[in-house]
Design a protein around this motif. Structure first.
Motif, PDB file in Angstrom:
ATOM      1  N   ASP A 119      -4.713  -0.684  -6.271  1.00 31.93           N
ATOM      2  CA  ASP A 119      -5.846  -0.150  -6.896  1.00 31.93           C
ATOM      3  C   ASP A 119      -6.480   0.613  -5.636  1.00 31.93           C
ATOM      4  O   ASP A 119      -6.967   1.756  -5.949  1.00 31.93           O
ATOM      5  N   HIS A 120      -6.288   0.217  -4.488  1.00 32.92           N
ATOM      6  CA  HIS A 120      -6.955   1.110  -3.333  1.00 32.92           C
ATOM      7  C   HIS A 120      -6.304   2.341  -3.095  1.00 32.92           C
ATOM      8  O   HIS A 120      -6.953   3.477  -3.022  1.00 32.92           O
ATOM      9  N   ALA A 121      -5.108   2.285  -3.152  1.00 32.24           N
ATOM     10  CA  ALA A 121      -4.314   3.613  -3.096  1.00 32.24           C
ATOM     11  C   ALA A 121      -4.347   4.632  -4.212  1.00 32.24           C
ATOM     12  O   ALA A 121      -4.477   5.710  -4.481  1.00 32.24           O
ATOM     13  N   ALA A 122      -4.917   3.889  -5.537  1.00 32.19           N
ATOM     14  CA  ALA A 122      -4.867   4.982  -6.941  1.00 32.19           C
ATOM     15  C   ALA A 122      -6.342   5.365  -7.039  1.00 32.19           C
ATOM     16  O   ALA A 122      -6.590   6.329  -7.602  1.00 32.19           O
ATOM     17  N   TYR A 123      -7.116   4.789  -6.010  1.00 35.44           N
ATOM     18  CA  TYR A 123      -8.638   5.479  -5.988  1.00 35.44           C
ATOM     19  C   TYR A 123      -8.799   7.078  -5.759  1.00 35.44           C
ATOM     20  O   TYR A 123      -7.926   7.353  -4.801  1.00 35.44           O
ATOM     21  N   ARG A 124      -9.299   7.709  -6.618  1.00 37.09           N
ATOM     22  CA  ARG A 124      -9.417   9.263  -6.238  1.00 37.09           C
ATOM     23  C   ARG A 124     -11.145   9.564  -6.473  1.00 37.09           C
ATOM     24  O   ARG A 124     -11.715   9.074  -7.209  1.00 37.09           O
ATOM     25  N   TYR A 125     -11.770  10.165  -5.327  1.00 36.30           N
ATOM     26  CA  TYR A 125     -12.979  10.639  -5.468  1.00 36.30           C
ATOM     27  C   TYR A 125     -12.891  12.011  -6.136  1.00 36.30           C
ATOM     28  O   TYR A 125     -12.444  12.932  -5.589  1.00 36.30           O
ATOM     29  N   THR A 126     -13.678  12.127  -7.187  1.00 33.96           N
ATOM     30  CA  THR A 126     -13.810  13.382  -8.143  1.00 33.96           C
ATOM     31  C   THR A 126     -15.562  13.713  -8.603  1.00 33.96           C
ATOM     32  O   THR A 126     -15.503  14.709  -9.164  1.00 33.96           O
ATOM     33  N   ALA A 127     -16.357  12.911  -8.049  1.00 37.52           N
ATOM     34  CA  ALA A 127     -17.616  13.091  -8.652  1.00 37.52           C
ATOM     35  C   ALA A 127     -18.279  14.458  -8.429  1.00 37.52           C
ATOM     36  O   ALA A 127     -18.905  14.875  -9.513  1.00 37.52           O
ATOM     37  N   LEU A 164       0.841  -1.081  -0.106  1.00 41.16           N
ATOM     38  CA  LEU A 164      -0.152  -0.021   0.233  1.00 41.16           C
ATOM     39  C   LEU A 164       0.902   1.266   0.029  1.00 41.16           C
ATOM     40  O   LEU A 164       0.461   2.304  -0.601  1.00 41.16           O
ATOM     41  N   GLU A 165       1.859   1.415   0.821  1.00 40.75           N
ATOM     42  CA  GLU A 165       2.815   2.533   0.978  1.00 40.75           C
ATOM     43  C   GLU A 165       3.651   2.415  -0.535  1.00 40.75           C
ATOM     44  O   GLU A 165       3.751   3.692  -0.919  1.00 40.75           O
ATOM     45  N   ALA A 166       3.838   1.648  -1.149  1.00 41.10           N
ATOM     46  CA  ALA A 166       4.531   1.489  -2.393  1.00 41.10           C
ATOM     47  C   ALA A 166       3.844   2.200  -3.402  1.00 41.10           C
ATOM     48  O   ALA A 166       4.123   3.061  -4.163  1.00 41.10           O
ATOM     49  N   ALA A 167       2.473   1.790  -3.448  1.00 45.90           N
ATOM     50  CA  ALA A 167       1.439   2.211  -4.419  1.00 45.90           C
ATOM     51  C   ALA A 167       1.096   3.841  -4.132  1.00 45.90           C
ATOM     52  O   ALA A 167       1.115   4.463  -5.089  1.00 45.90           O
ATOM     53  N   ARG A 168       1.204   4.144  -2.869  1.00 49.72           N
ATOM     54  CA  ARG A 168       0.978   5.754  -2.607  1.00 49.72           C
ATOM     55  C   ARG A 168       2.168   6.431  -3.185  1.00 49.72           C
ATOM     56  O   ARG A 168       1.981   7.539  -3.820  1.00 49.72           O
TER      57      ARG A 168
END
Length: 497
Positions: A138-146, A98-102
């Motif tokens: 995938d969890h780290a890549a999620y962005r809320y933009t709606a 997770l930290e690597a993905a962030r």
């Protein structure tokens, strides 16, 4: 952003990988993994020099970037700390990925190749390592933009794909990760939306849209008029004070043999919980848009099951309402007649989740005669007090079902902890004016809520997950977590054989 995932052969020499970024791991005390050692050797000791200088420590979750190290084909090498090797376990593996993905998400790179999947995790195989790493990314890549104003894309590249070093035996784990990640994103997006968008009719529309797009899936929606004809007296009472009328949503997936009884999920879908007449304090009330986290979670698990093509039949039932104060709201001391015929004395209108769930559980059992029912709900603050934000509360009178769900939680690190559901607690729900009261007093609040639901699941193989502590992260910028999608998806994988 939805990441794309792939595999590269485990035998690939990391120093020869031509990629924007290469990811390798190191333990504390100067111990390099195989991939890190290869990179260090090719770069004439670049990693070890930085460890000797203290710039790289190996502390679990720490990250350092080597830019264009000589002798290495990749433009960057992300060095991730793994902590002490002797105590390395599954939870730490998930954390470091997770930290690597962030960290990757903050770099100007559009692709990466990770060799963290080579790290030995006691008791876990390669498909598990790949699946866990992909889900973390995938969890780290999620962005809320709606609900933000559309923004122009910057010139800096954004991470679009991640490849993992593993053999072909990991392809099944990667395929599962892609499907589960889609379910988690579905759940997170639905839960993160504000309540002026995500109301009961919106949830119904999202479910219908998913059914329309996927073969073998159908959707049925009951409006408040049909529920009134059928006798959903408890569910309808909760939604009476809102202009947004309740819905009951039922998704069906036919992936098994015709005639096989389905598994069933039921999820609490309170799209906003003001507490009703028993009004909540103002501080933190904005987080009550997450009170449909159970609905989001079971819908996400349903999405994952469909995308995996599991060979089983599944139904997902979501009772959805908005709990608001109004001249027509239900009140403390009202007596409701549930779909089951049991009468309920309302002692607190803020104990509304169990009131919509009890009718949904009755309807699900009567309509589908399922093999097992699992409900998920952000049900009680008492569960947060008991278990914090780490474990969901699990209650069931069926030891085998409870064990299956606990095992699924351990496999995915989407953990649950079992609480007792003894009949000793039922006395707290006694009422002088109805068959049952909707609250059991100050003590054992999570358990008495489960005891209440158990009265509507007699004769059923049933379990209850209280996810009040695990469905979202607290704070003004806290987001939905997508739990318990992974747990429920794994439980279905295990049932499909």
């Amino acid at each position: 952003m939805t990441l794309q995932f792939s595999l590269v052969a485990a035998s690939t020499s990391p120093e020869t990988v031509d990629a924007p970024c290469l990811v390798v791991g190191i333990y504390e005390n100067g111990l390099l993994t195989s991939a890190a050692a290869r990179v260090d050797g090719a770069s004439d000791g670049a990693i070890k020099r930085q460890m000797e200088s203290g710039d790289i420590t190996g502390k679990a979750g720490s990250v350092s970037v080597l830019f264009a190290p000589a002798g290495v084909a990749a433009r960057r090498v992300l060095v991730v700390g793994l902590g002490a090797q002797k105590s390395f376990d599954a939870a730490r593996y998930q954390k470091v990925n997770l930290e690597a993905a962030r960290a990757l998400g903050k770099l100007p790179v559009d692709a990466a190749v990770s060799f963290l999947t080579e790290v030995d995790v006691p008791g876990r195989d390669t498909p598990w390592r790949v699946r866990t790493a992909a889900l973390a990314a995938d969890h780290a890549a999620y962005r809320y933009t709606a609900t933000f104003k559309p923004r122009e894309k910057g010139s800096q590249p954004e991470l679009k794909s991640v490849a993992f070093a593993a053999g072909g035996e990991a392809q099944g784990g990667l395929s599962q990760a892609v499907a589960i990640a889609e379910g988690v994103r579905f759940a997170r997006e639905l839960a993160n939306l504000p309540p002026n968008i995500c109301n009961p009719s919106y949830i119904a529309a999202q479910a219908q849209g998913f059914a329309d797009r996927n073969e073998g899936v159908s959707c049925r929606v009951l409006d408040h008029e049909e529920m009134e004809r059928l006798g959903f007296g408890s569910l309808l009472a909760v939604g009476r004070g809102s202009a947004n009328k309740p819905r009951l949503v039922a998704l069906e997936y036919r992936g098994g043999n015709e005639g096989d009884k389905p598994y069933a999920f039921v999820g609490k879908g309170i799209t906003f919980d003001s507490g009703g007449i028993s009004l909540k304090p103002g501080a933190g009330m904005e987080e009550m848009k997450y009170d449909m986290g159970g609905a989001a979670g079971v819908l996400g698990a349903f999405v994952a099951a469909v995308k995996m093509g599991l060979k089983l039949n599944l139904v997902c039932v979501v009772p959805s309402a908005e709990n608001m104060p109004d001249g027509d709201s239900y009140r403390p001391s009202d007596v409701l007649t549930s779909l089951s015929g049991l009468t309920i004395e309302v002692l607190n209108t803020d104990a509304e989740g169990r009131l919509i769930l009890c009718d949904a559980l009755t309807w699900t059992a009567q309509t589908y005669q399922p093999r097992a029912i699992v409900d998920a709900a952000t049900l009680t603050g008492a569960c947060v007090v008991a278990l914090g934000k780490h474990a969901s509360g699990l209650m069931s009178k069926h030891d085998d079902l409870a064990a299956e769900l606990l095992d699924a939680g351990e496999a995915t690190l989407d953990r649950a902890w079992r609480l007792p559901l003894w009949d000793d607690y039922q006395v707290q729900l006694e009422s002088g004016f109805a068959d049952v009261a909707n609250i059991g007093g100050k003590s054992a609040g999570a358990i008495t809520a489960g005891c209440f639901l158990s009265r509507f699941t007699e004769g059923q193989r049933w379990a209850h997950l209280d996810i009040a502590g695990t469905a979202w992260d607290e704070g003004r910028k806290g987001l939905a977590t997508g739990r318990p999608v992974s747990l429920l998806a794994q439980w279905l994988i295990d049932r499909a054989g």
